[in-house]
Design an enzyme around this catalytic site. Sequence first.
Site, PDB file in Angstrom:
ATOM      1  N   TYR A 189       0.874  -1.374  -0.003  1.00  0.00           N
ATOM      2  CA  TYR A 189       0.085   0.058   0.051  1.00  0.00           C
ATOM      3  C   TYR A 189       0.776   1.329   0.087  1.00  0.00           C
ATOM      4  CZ  TYR A 189      -4.768  -1.974   0.889  1.00  0.00           C
ATOM      5  OH  TYR A 189      -5.978  -2.550   0.700  1.00  0.00           O
ATOM      6  N   ASP A 242     -12.644  -8.779   4.287  1.00  0.00           N
ATOM      7  CA  ASP A 242     -13.899  -9.024   3.522  1.00  0.00           C
ATOM      8  C   ASP A 242     -14.683 -10.090   3.260  1.00  0.00           C
ATOM      9  OD1 ASP A 242     -13.809  -6.104   3.012  1.00  0.00           O
ATOM     10  OD2 ASP A 242     -14.456  -6.082   0.860  1.00  0.00           O
ATOM     11  N   LYS A 251       2.834 -15.504   2.317  1.00  0.00           N
ATOM     12  CA  LYS A 251       3.194 -16.120   1.110  1.00  0.00           C
ATOM     13  C   LYS A 251       4.455 -16.345   1.015  1.00  0.00           C
ATOM     14  CE  LYS A 251       1.467 -17.562  -3.032  1.00  0.00           C
ATOM     15  NZ  LYS A 251       0.504 -18.908  -3.151  1.00  0.00           N
ATOM     16  N   ASP A 255      -6.710  -6.920   3.904  1.00  0.00           N
ATOM     17  CA  ASP A 255      -7.844  -6.222   3.509  1.00  0.00           C
ATOM     18  C   ASP A 255      -8.864  -7.186   2.653  1.00  0.00           C
ATOM     19  OD1 ASP A 255      -9.385  -3.965   2.402  1.00  0.00           O
ATOM     20  OD2 ASP A 255      -8.298  -4.435   0.247  1.00  0.00           O
ATOM     21  N   ASP A 310      -3.232 -18.175   0.209  1.00  0.00           N
ATOM     22  CA  ASP A 310      -4.382 -18.830  -0.592  1.00  0.00           C
ATOM     23  C   ASP A 310      -5.088 -19.955   0.304  1.00  0.00           C
ATOM     24  OD1 ASP A 310      -2.076 -20.398  -0.486  1.00  0.00           O
ATOM     25  OD2 ASP A 310      -1.947 -20.595  -2.773  1.00  0.00           O
TER      26      ASP A 310
HETATM   27  C1  IPM Z   1     -10.695  -0.833   3.870  1.00  0.00           C
HETATM   28  C2  IPM Z   1     -10.661  -0.264   2.486  1.00  0.00           C
HETATM   29  C3  IPM Z   1      -9.369   0.891   2.069  1.00  0.00           C
HETATM   30  C4  IPM Z   1      -8.261  -0.282   2.388  1.00  0.00           C
HETATM   31  C5  IPM Z   1      -9.340   1.460   0.730  1.00  0.00           C
HETATM   32  C6  IPM Z   1     -10.734   2.237   0.564  1.00  0.00           C
HETATM   33  C7  IPM Z   1      -8.320   2.445   0.958  1.00  0.00           C
HETATM   34  O1  IPM Z   1     -10.723  -1.120   1.475  1.00  0.00           O
HETATM   35  O2  IPM Z   1     -10.559  -0.027   4.728  1.00  0.00           O
HETATM   36  O3  IPM Z   1     -10.748  -1.849   3.873  1.00  0.00           O
HETATM   37  O4  IPM Z   1      -7.925  -0.883   1.329  1.00  0.00           O
HETATM   38  O5  IPM Z   1      -7.662  -0.143   3.215  1.00  0.00           O
HETATM   39 MN    MN Z   2     -11.430  -3.274   2.182  1.00  0.00          MN
END
Ligand code: IPM
Ligand code: MN
Length: 353
Positions: free
Chosen positions: A138, A248, A188, A244, A220
């Site tokens: 990042y 999710d 990884k 990240d 993975d």
């Molecule tokens: C999160 C988001 C952010 C990230 C983006 C919007 C920069 O996806 O907070 O998970 O990738 O960290």
């Molecule tokens: Mn995110």
Amino acid sequence: MKIAVLGGDGIGPEIVAQAVRVLDALRTDGLGIELECGLIGGCAVDATGEPYPDATHRLASQADAVLLGAVGGPQYDALPREQRPERGLLAIRKKLNLFANLRPAMLYPELANASSLKYDVVAGLDIMIVRELTGDIYFGEPRGIEIRHGERVGFNTMIYSEAEIRRIAHVAFQTAAKRQGKLCSVDKMNVLECTQLWRDVVAEVAKEYPQVALSHMLVDNAAMQLVRNPKQFDVMVTGNMFGDILSDEASMLTGSIGMLPSASLDENNKGLYEPIHGSAPDIAGKDIANPLATILSVAMMLRHTFNQEVAAKRIENAVKKVLAASYRTKDIDEAGMKSVGTKAMGDVVLAML
Ligand code: IPM
Ligand code: MN
Ligand code: NAD
């Protein structure tokens, strides 16, 4: 308790408004809470030309904690990269040194059927993902898109120093020690040197925490195991990008991404609190977004920054009661439930509080 409130874009202001009502209620009940609002993301670009204006940085630096909605939207996608709303979020994380991102994926029993996985696979799920937040690909340099040998190439740099790995490892081990004592570090290392160092340093830090059982897993496989048998995990620790993606993924185990709060902490537990989801442009302005992830982020704020465990539990219990009483926003709705919008969900949380 000085709290900077940054609603941001899309559904951000709608969900933050409901979380602010919860803070207002706690203030009425005697907590010394001061709120001040500021701009971040696309709305800040519209007003000032920058996604993280100096005024917002001053406000956030002077506050004890920051409550944030979400940033971004399609209308900003064509902007130069340094003006993108997401850059504002990365800037506040980096400038406030918020390196430790805690993302708890916990299933409320009432939502077991909202999960896309079978009831038995997710019932009782309680995972804490510890994501490193201020390093990795990042922020790594060099980065860019340029012409090489007559064609465009895009490149980024995945980089971690051992100090960066060590400090997030300590947070993860301490988190695991307070829970079931199990930590899984995700990397990884079979391909990437950067994550070989990650594995080596995490293993070194492990020697200071004999009470925690450490395991390592390739990312993975970890993505697969999260949907095969998520309850094998207690605490997971990983870098910025893998964290990240895996968080999710883990959110869907709990029924909806609209349920997952987060805390982003510095070394002194100053923190930024936000739902893990984005600005959801597809549902913005319709009063249908789920505000519970943001409300639960306030509970995390009270716990981690202000040491107000009683108030934190009070919010979490209010959310449990709301779910037990069958109130559902669209993302977690089922037949036979009481369907509510964003604001009405705020109303019932306040009533239960
Ligand atoms: C999160 C988001 C952010 C990230 C983006 C919007 C920069 O996806 O907070 O998970 O990738 O960290
Ligand atoms: Mn995110
Ligand atoms: P998103 O998380 O905004 O939305 C993904 C899906 O989940 C959408 O269908 C959305 O409607 C749904 N969703 C998200 N939050 C919800 C909620 N509270 N209630 C009900 N449904 C919800 O991800 P995206 O669509 O990939 O990204 C949209 C924008 O948000 C992009 O500009 C992205 O960069 C940004 N983003 C910001 C953050 C942040 O501010 N922390 C995080 C992720 C994405």
